[in-house]
Write an enzyme that holds these catalytic residues in place. Structure first.
Site, PDB file in Angstrom:
ATOM      1  CG  ASP A  47     -45.743 -17.789  46.613  1.00 54.98           C
ATOM      2  OD1 ASP A  47     -45.999 -17.922  47.819  1.00 54.98           O
ATOM      3  OD2 ASP A  47     -44.818 -18.409  46.040  1.00 54.98           O
ATOM      4  CG  HIS A  89     -38.555 -21.457  50.643  1.00 54.33           C
ATOM      5  ND1 HIS A  89     -38.116 -20.469  49.800  1.00 54.33           N
ATOM      6  CD2 HIS A  89     -39.242 -22.313  49.856  1.00 54.33           C
ATOM      7  CE1 HIS A  89     -38.519 -20.725  48.567  1.00 54.33           C
ATOM      8  NE2 HIS A  89     -39.201 -21.848  48.568  1.00 54.33           N
ATOM      9  CE  LYS A 149     -43.090 -19.628  49.060  1.00 57.17           C
ATOM     10  NZ  LYS A 149     -42.824 -18.906  47.796  1.00 57.17           N
ATOM     11  CE1 TYR A 155     -39.031 -19.390  45.008  1.00 54.37           C
ATOM     12  CE2 TYR A 155     -40.934 -17.980  44.715  1.00 54.37           C
ATOM     13  CZ  TYR A 155     -40.394 -19.198  45.055  1.00 54.37           C
ATOM     14  OH  TYR A 155     -41.225 -20.214  45.428  1.00 54.37           O
TER      15      TYR A 155
HETATM   16  N1  LIG Z   1     -42.723 -23.229  48.491  1.00 50.69           N
HETATM   17  C1  LIG Z   1     -41.971 -23.784  47.582  1.00 50.69           C
HETATM   18  O1  LIG Z   1     -40.986 -24.477  47.882  1.00 50.69           O
HETATM   19  C2  LIG Z   1     -42.316 -23.614  46.138  1.00 50.69           C
HETATM   20  C3  LIG Z   1     -41.730 -24.462  45.180  1.00 50.69           C
HETATM   21  C4  LIG Z   1     -42.077 -24.273  43.855  1.00 50.69           C
HETATM   22  C5  LIG Z   1     -42.976 -23.295  43.493  1.00 50.69           C
HETATM   23  N2  LIG Z   1     -43.525 -22.462  44.447  1.00 50.69           N
HETATM   24  C6  LIG Z   1     -44.453 -21.375  44.083  1.00 50.69           C
HETATM   25  O2  LIG Z   1     -45.498 -21.907  43.277  1.00 50.69           O
HETATM   26  C7  LIG Z   1     -45.551 -21.176  42.054  1.00 50.69           C
HETATM   27  C8  LIG Z   1     -46.085 -22.042  40.942  1.00 50.69           C
HETATM   28  O3  LIG Z   1     -45.281 -23.167  40.725  1.00 50.69           O
HETATM   29  P1  LIG Z   1     -44.295 -23.319  39.465  1.00 50.69           P
HETATM   30  O4  LIG Z   1     -43.871 -21.970  39.019  1.00 50.69           O
HETATM   31  O5  LIG Z   1     -43.250 -24.242  39.848  1.00 50.69           O
HETATM   32  O6  LIG Z   1     -45.101 -24.092  38.403  1.00 50.69           O
HETATM   33  P2  LIG Z   1     -46.559 -24.064  37.741  1.00 50.69           P
HETATM   34  O7  LIG Z   1     -47.320 -22.841  38.105  1.00 50.69           O
HETATM   35  O8  LIG Z   1     -47.126 -25.394  38.018  1.00 50.69           O
HETATM   36  O9  LIG Z   1     -46.199 -24.048  36.202  1.00 50.69           O
HETATM   37  C9  LIG Z   1     -45.552 -22.977  35.598  1.00 50.69           C
HETATM   38  C10 LIG Z   1     -45.242 -23.390  34.168  1.00 50.69           C
HETATM   39  O10 LIG Z   1     -46.470 -23.553  33.428  1.00 50.69           O
HETATM   40  C11 LIG Z   1     -46.495 -22.620  32.330  1.00 50.69           C
HETATM   41  N3  LIG Z   1     -47.881 -22.115  32.265  1.00 50.69           N
HETATM   42  C12 LIG Z   1     -48.457 -21.183  33.068  1.00 50.69           C
HETATM   43  N4  LIG Z   1     -49.747 -21.015  32.753  1.00 50.69           N
HETATM   44  C13 LIG Z   1     -50.009 -21.856  31.734  1.00 50.69           C
HETATM   45  C14 LIG Z   1     -51.169 -22.124  30.974  1.00 50.69           C
HETATM   46  N5  LIG Z   1     -52.313 -21.502  31.223  1.00 50.69           N
HETATM   47  N6  LIG Z   1     -51.072 -23.044  29.974  1.00 50.69           N
HETATM   48  C15 LIG Z   1     -49.902 -23.665  29.714  1.00 50.69           C
HETATM   49  N7  LIG Z   1     -48.764 -23.454  30.420  1.00 50.69           N
HETATM   50  C16 LIG Z   1     -48.823 -22.560  31.411  1.00 50.69           C
HETATM   51  C17 LIG Z   1     -45.489 -21.548  32.681  1.00 50.69           C
HETATM   52  O11 LIG Z   1     -44.922 -20.996  31.520  1.00 50.69           O
HETATM   53  P3  LIG Z   1     -45.072 -19.415  31.161  1.00 50.69           P
HETATM   54  O12 LIG Z   1     -44.533 -18.653  32.347  1.00 50.69           O
HETATM   55  O13 LIG Z   1     -44.283 -19.251  29.939  1.00 50.69           O
HETATM   56  O14 LIG Z   1     -46.552 -19.175  30.975  1.00 50.69           O
HETATM   57  C18 LIG Z   1     -44.444 -22.347  33.460  1.00 50.69           C
HETATM   58  O15 LIG Z   1     -43.563 -22.997  32.574  1.00 50.69           O
HETATM   59  C19 LIG Z   1     -44.102 -20.709  41.887  1.00 50.69           C
HETATM   60  O16 LIG Z   1     -43.966 -19.715  40.896  1.00 50.69           O
HETATM   61  C20 LIG Z   1     -43.782 -20.278  43.271  1.00 50.69           C
HETATM   62  O17 LIG Z   1     -44.339 -19.014  43.554  1.00 50.69           O
HETATM   63  C21 LIG Z   1     -43.206 -22.627  45.765  1.00 50.69           C
END
Ligand SMILES: NC(=O)c1ccc[n+]([C@@H]2O[C@H](COP(=O)([O-])OP(=O)(O)OC[C@H]3O[C@@H](n4cnc5c(N)ncnc54)[C@H](OP(=O)(O)O)[C@@H]3O)[C@@H](O)[C@H]2O)c1
Length: 278
Positions: free
Chosen positions: A42, A104, A72, A47
């Site tokens: 994704d 997006h 997106k 990004y």
């Molecule tokens: N459509 C939109 O507007 C939108 C908005 C936000 C996000 N997204 C998408 O959704 C994805 C996921 O959301 P997100 O990146 O915001 O947050 P997330 O996946 O909820 O959390 C990521 C955070 O958790 C940590 N983490 C990952 N695996 C872990 C585990 N097993 N144990 C403990 N900590 C862990 C990561 O650190 P490390 O990397 O150091 O492991 C990072 O700091 C994004 O990367 C993006 O692709 C889309």
């Protein structure tokens, strides 16, 4: 795999790549993720990493049919500019088709959302994009769009985690055959704070799993595409293995109770990305 309303199939667990901004690190992460078994990535124009993801996928030796990309469109523009930006994604990703293309963020002007969607339909009808969808659209914003389009969105990607279960939106999406893709599944780390920690930790111990795995497994159990992000090899593996956990109904219900509508990201009805840009 999850079958969309047009019968196109996508892996239900993908890798999020928001804030993967260091090119060398991102390439390393994508290659490690592929080794672990991730096949769905994704990304987004916003990004600024589509080019590295494209390089890594090319370097991996995977055939095009073996991986899936969701990307997106950044903001809203004239139709000509929108086409240009989508073609730039193809060039950066180094692919001749995109699996899933999303708007997006919704524009504050419903007519602009329709205008952007018409360009998405063109790409879909040419077969250049296998599925088209939305991101961060509320039910109201979808209701202003759907009656005016030829092709109904296949997906809506919204924030979804134990603190924001999207219980109402899921019902609406199910009624319309629109697949939910959940972002921020780990609440950007807030899952490890109360009131989430105690509930999830108890369940995690029961399944000999981690808290992150339980949150991901909870979304998967609801038929949601989950896209946790990690740059750490161990956590990439941990998150990927969440798909092996089948939660009991009683545990799903305990997690459901954590929903308070808590957001880690902008409110789509009031977002800063919603202004039209010519
Ligand atoms: N459509 C939109 O507007 C939108 C908005 C936000 C996000 N997204 C998408 O959704 C994805 C996921 O959301 P997100 O990146 O915001 O947050 P997330 O996946 O909820 O959390 C990521 C955070 O958790 C940590 N983490 C990952 N695996 C872990 C585990 N097993 N144990 C403990 N900590 C862990 C990561 O650190 P490390 O990397 O150091 O492991 C990072 O700091 C994004 O990367 C993006 O692709 C889309």
């Amino acid at each position: 795999m999850i079958k969309l309303s047009n019968n196109y199939e996508l892996p239900n667990l993908g890798l999020g790549t928001f804030l993967m901004n260091d090119d060398a690190e991102t390439k390393r992460v994508i290659l490690e993720a592929i080794e672990i078994g991730y096949r769905h990535f994704d990304t987004a124009q916003m990004y600024f990493n589509e080019h590295v993801i494209g390089d890594a996928l090319l370097a991996s030796g995977l055939k095009r049919s073996e991986f899936f990309i969701t990307t997106k469109l950044n903001r809203h523009h004239s139709k000509a500019k929108t086409r240009e930006l989508i073609y730039k994604s193809f060039a950066d990703l180094k692919v001749d088709y995109i699996d899933l293309l999303l708007i997006h963020w919704p524009n504050h002007d419903d007519k602009i959302n329709i205008q952007t969607w018409e360009v998405f339909e063109e790409f879909y009808e040419k077969g250049l994009v296998k599925a088209i969808g939305l991101s961060n659209f509320t039910r109201y914003q979808m209701e202003q769009l759907i009656p005016h389009v030829k092709i109904k969105p296949h997906v809506n990607q919204v924030e979804m985690h134990p603190g924001l279960s999207q219980v109402n939106l899921i019902k609406y999406l199910n009624d319309h055959g629109i697949q939910l893709m959940g972002y921020g599944p780990l609440m950007r780390g807030n899952l490890f704070n109360e009131p989430y920690f105690s509930v999830l930790d108890k369940i995690a111990k029961k399944y000999k799993a981690s808290i992150a795995q339980i949150a991901i497994a909870w979304g998967l159990a609801k038929n949601v595409i989950m896209i946790p992000k990690s740059v750490n090899k161990e956590r990439l593996g941990e998150n990927f293995n969440a798909s092996k956990i089948i939660l009991k109904e009683e545990d799903i219900k305990l997690i459901d109770k954590l929903n308070t509508g808590r957001r880690m990201y902008a409110d789509p009805a009031n977002n800063v990305y919603g202004n039209f840009i010519e």
